[in-house]
Motif scaffolding. Sequence first.
Motif, short mmCIF file in Angstrom:
data_model
loop_
_atom_site.label_atom_id
_atom_site.label_comp_id
_atom_site.label_asym_id
_atom_site.label_seq_id
_atom_site.Cartn_x
_atom_site.Cartn_y
_atom_site.Cartn_z
N GLU A 140 0.86 -1.18 0.00
CA GLU A 140 0.00 0.00 0.00
C GLU A 140 0.90 1.23 0.00
OE1 GLU A 140 -0.66 2.26 2.58
OE2 GLU A 140 0.71 1.40 4.05
N PRO A 141 0.41 2.37 -0.51
CA PRO A 141 1.29 3.52 -0.77
C PRO A 141 2.10 4.00 0.43
CG PRO A 141 -0.79 3.82 -1.89
CD PRO A 141 -0.95 2.59 -1.05
N ARG A 142 1.52 4.03 1.62
CA ARG A 142 2.26 4.53 2.78
C ARG A 142 3.47 3.65 3.07
NH1 ARG A 142 0.68 7.89 6.92
NH2 ARG A 142 -1.47 7.78 6.18
N ALA A 143 3.28 2.33 3.00
CA ALA A 143 4.39 1.41 3.25
C ALA A 143 5.43 1.49 2.14
CB ALA A 143 3.87 -0.02 3.39
N ALA A 144 4.97 1.62 0.89
CA ALA A 144 5.90 1.74 -0.23
C ALA A 144 6.74 3.00 -0.09
CB ALA A 144 5.13 1.76 -1.55
N ALA A 145 6.11 4.11 0.29
CA ALA A 145 6.84 5.36 0.46
C ALA A 145 7.90 5.23 1.54
CB ALA A 145 5.87 6.50 0.79
N ALA A 146 7.54 4.60 2.65
CA ALA A 146 8.52 4.42 3.74
C ALA A 146 9.71 3.60 3.27
CB ALA A 146 7.84 3.76 4.94
N GLU A 147 9.45 2.57 2.47
CA GLU A 147 10.54 1.71 2.00
C GLU A 147 11.47 2.46 1.06
OE1 GLU A 147 11.15 -2.45 -0.48
OE2 GLU A 147 9.55 -2.30 1.02
N VAL A 148 10.91 3.20 0.11
CA VAL A 148 11.78 3.87 -0.86
C VAL A 148 12.50 5.06 -0.25
CG1 VAL A 148 10.51 3.05 -2.88
CG2 VAL A 148 9.86 5.21 -1.84
N ILE A 149 11.89 5.70 0.73
CA ILE A 149 12.59 6.79 1.41
C ILE A 149 13.79 6.23 2.18
CG2 ILE A 149 12.40 8.45 3.32
CD1 ILE A 149 9.51 8.98 2.27
N GLY A 150 13.62 5.05 2.76
CA GLY A 150 14.76 4.40 3.39
C GLY A 150 15.86 4.09 2.39
N GLN A 151 15.48 3.63 1.19
CA GLN A 151 16.45 3.36 0.13
C GLN A 151 17.18 4.65 -0.27
OE1 GLN A 151 14.30 1.54 -3.08
NE2 GLN A 151 13.69 -0.24 -1.89
N LEU A 152 16.45 5.75 -0.32
CA LEU A 152 17.04 7.03 -0.70
C LEU A 152 18.17 7.42 0.25
CD1 LEU A 152 17.06 9.77 -2.23
CD2 LEU A 152 15.25 10.52 -0.66
N TYR A 153 17.89 7.38 1.54
CA TYR A 153 18.90 7.79 2.51
C TYR A 153 20.07 6.82 2.55
CZ TYR A 153 16.05 11.65 4.08
OH TYR A 153 15.35 12.83 4.12
N SER A 154 19.81 5.54 2.31
CA SER A 154 20.88 4.57 2.24
C SER A 154 21.80 4.87 1.06
CB SER A 154 20.31 3.16 2.10
OG SER A 154 21.33 2.21 1.85
N ALA A 155 21.22 5.19 -0.08
CA ALA A 155 22.01 5.45 -1.28
C ALA A 155 22.85 6.72 -1.17
CB ALA A 155 21.10 5.54 -2.50
N LEU A 156 22.38 7.67 -0.38
CA LEU A 156 23.08 8.96 -0.27
C LEU A 156 24.08 8.98 0.88
CD1 LEU A 156 20.17 11.48 -0.94
CD2 LEU A 156 21.99 10.74 -2.51
N GLU A 157 24.18 7.90 1.61
CA GLU A 157 25.09 7.88 2.76
C GLU A 157 26.53 8.06 2.28
OE1 GLU A 157 26.19 5.07 6.61
OE2 GLU A 157 24.51 4.56 5.29
N GLY A 158 27.17 9.09 2.80
CA GLY A 158 28.57 9.36 2.46
C GLY A 158 28.77 10.07 1.14
N SER A 159 27.71 10.49 0.45
CA SER A 159 27.85 11.13 -0.85
C SER A 159 28.13 12.62 -0.71
CB SER A 159 26.58 10.95 -1.69
OG SER A 159 26.52 9.67 -2.24
N PRO A 160 28.91 13.17 -1.63
CA PRO A 160 29.08 14.63 -1.66
C PRO A 160 27.79 15.29 -2.12
CG PRO A 160 30.16 13.63 -3.55
CD PRO A 160 29.70 12.50 -2.68
N SER A 161 27.73 16.60 -1.97
CA SER A 161 26.55 17.34 -2.38
C SER A 161 26.43 17.32 -3.90
CB SER A 161 26.60 18.77 -1.87
OG SER A 161 27.73 19.43 -2.40
N GLY A 162 25.27 17.68 -4.39
CA GLY A 162 25.03 17.74 -5.82
C GLY A 162 23.61 17.34 -6.17
N ARG A 163 23.22 17.70 -7.37
CA ARG A 163 21.87 17.41 -7.84
C ARG A 163 21.70 15.93 -8.13
NH1 ARG A 163 19.54 18.06 -13.72
NH2 ARG A 163 17.30 17.92 -13.30
N LEU A 164 20.50 15.42 -7.92
CA LEU A 164 20.18 14.05 -8.33
C LEU A 164 18.75 14.00 -8.84
CD1 LEU A 164 19.13 11.79 -5.42
CD2 LEU A 164 20.05 14.03 -4.90
#
Length: 259
Positions: A140-164
């Motif tokens: 359901e959308p709320r659970a899907a949003a929570a999962e992908v937001i978690g993926q977002l922060y995981s992917a950006l861990e340790g990254s320099p600034s910049g557009r994505l």
Amino acid sequence: MSARVSVGVSLKMYFGHRQARDWFARVAGIAAGHPAVASGAVEVFVIPTFLQVLPALEAFAGTPVLVGAQDLATEDGGAFTGEVSGAELAEVGVRVAEVGHAERRRLFGETDEIVAAKTAAALRNGLVPVLCLGEAERLEPRAAAAEVIGQLYSALEGSPSGRLLVAYEPVWAIGAPEPAPAEHIRAVGAALQEEVAVLAGREGSGVIYGGSAKPGLLGTLGDSVDGLFLGRFAHDPAAFAAVLDEAAELAARREVVTR
């Protein structure tokens, strides 16, 4: 909210070299003659295979179309047989790099740690990551949003600034006959937009939808996404042109709102 709308295409490995060059020529003509692309209201990027990158750069020279890569190495140089670095991609003129696609995870074992390392490699070399996120199973959308937001922060861990560009691609919709339901995309897309908007050092970033995206979809999504990431439905240049028209309409509506 930025008025700009982004439309991208990944060719995966569907086209041979000659077919890709023919497609580049036709799409370059469409993009060069499209007022919204020429004005910058609609940003266009094309992601071919590595062997097709140089002819794509040649074909799209003189147009606003950005050329991307479907992958990049975690490192910028060294003994990494078969890899292509973000440093070299940037050197030849590549502007965006696809990172974390579900097929890379499923077929080639890319982990969250590898996705984060590739995101960092793109950003430190001045490339815009097209960061693919999506839930594996239909939720359901709320659970899907929570999962992908978690993926977002995981992917950006340790990254320099910049557009994505965050490409929301629910795995269960990739390759399906139809995209995810519009109400699902709107809910998850809006949640991702809220998160991306408050990320420090990520000015100009946006959220685009992929996963069987095709003509007719963008108009149903409104402001919940900032564009589309197309696959096989853009193999027909006429279909690609139709999506550009839809993107131009969305950009025009946004321009009125932001005035």
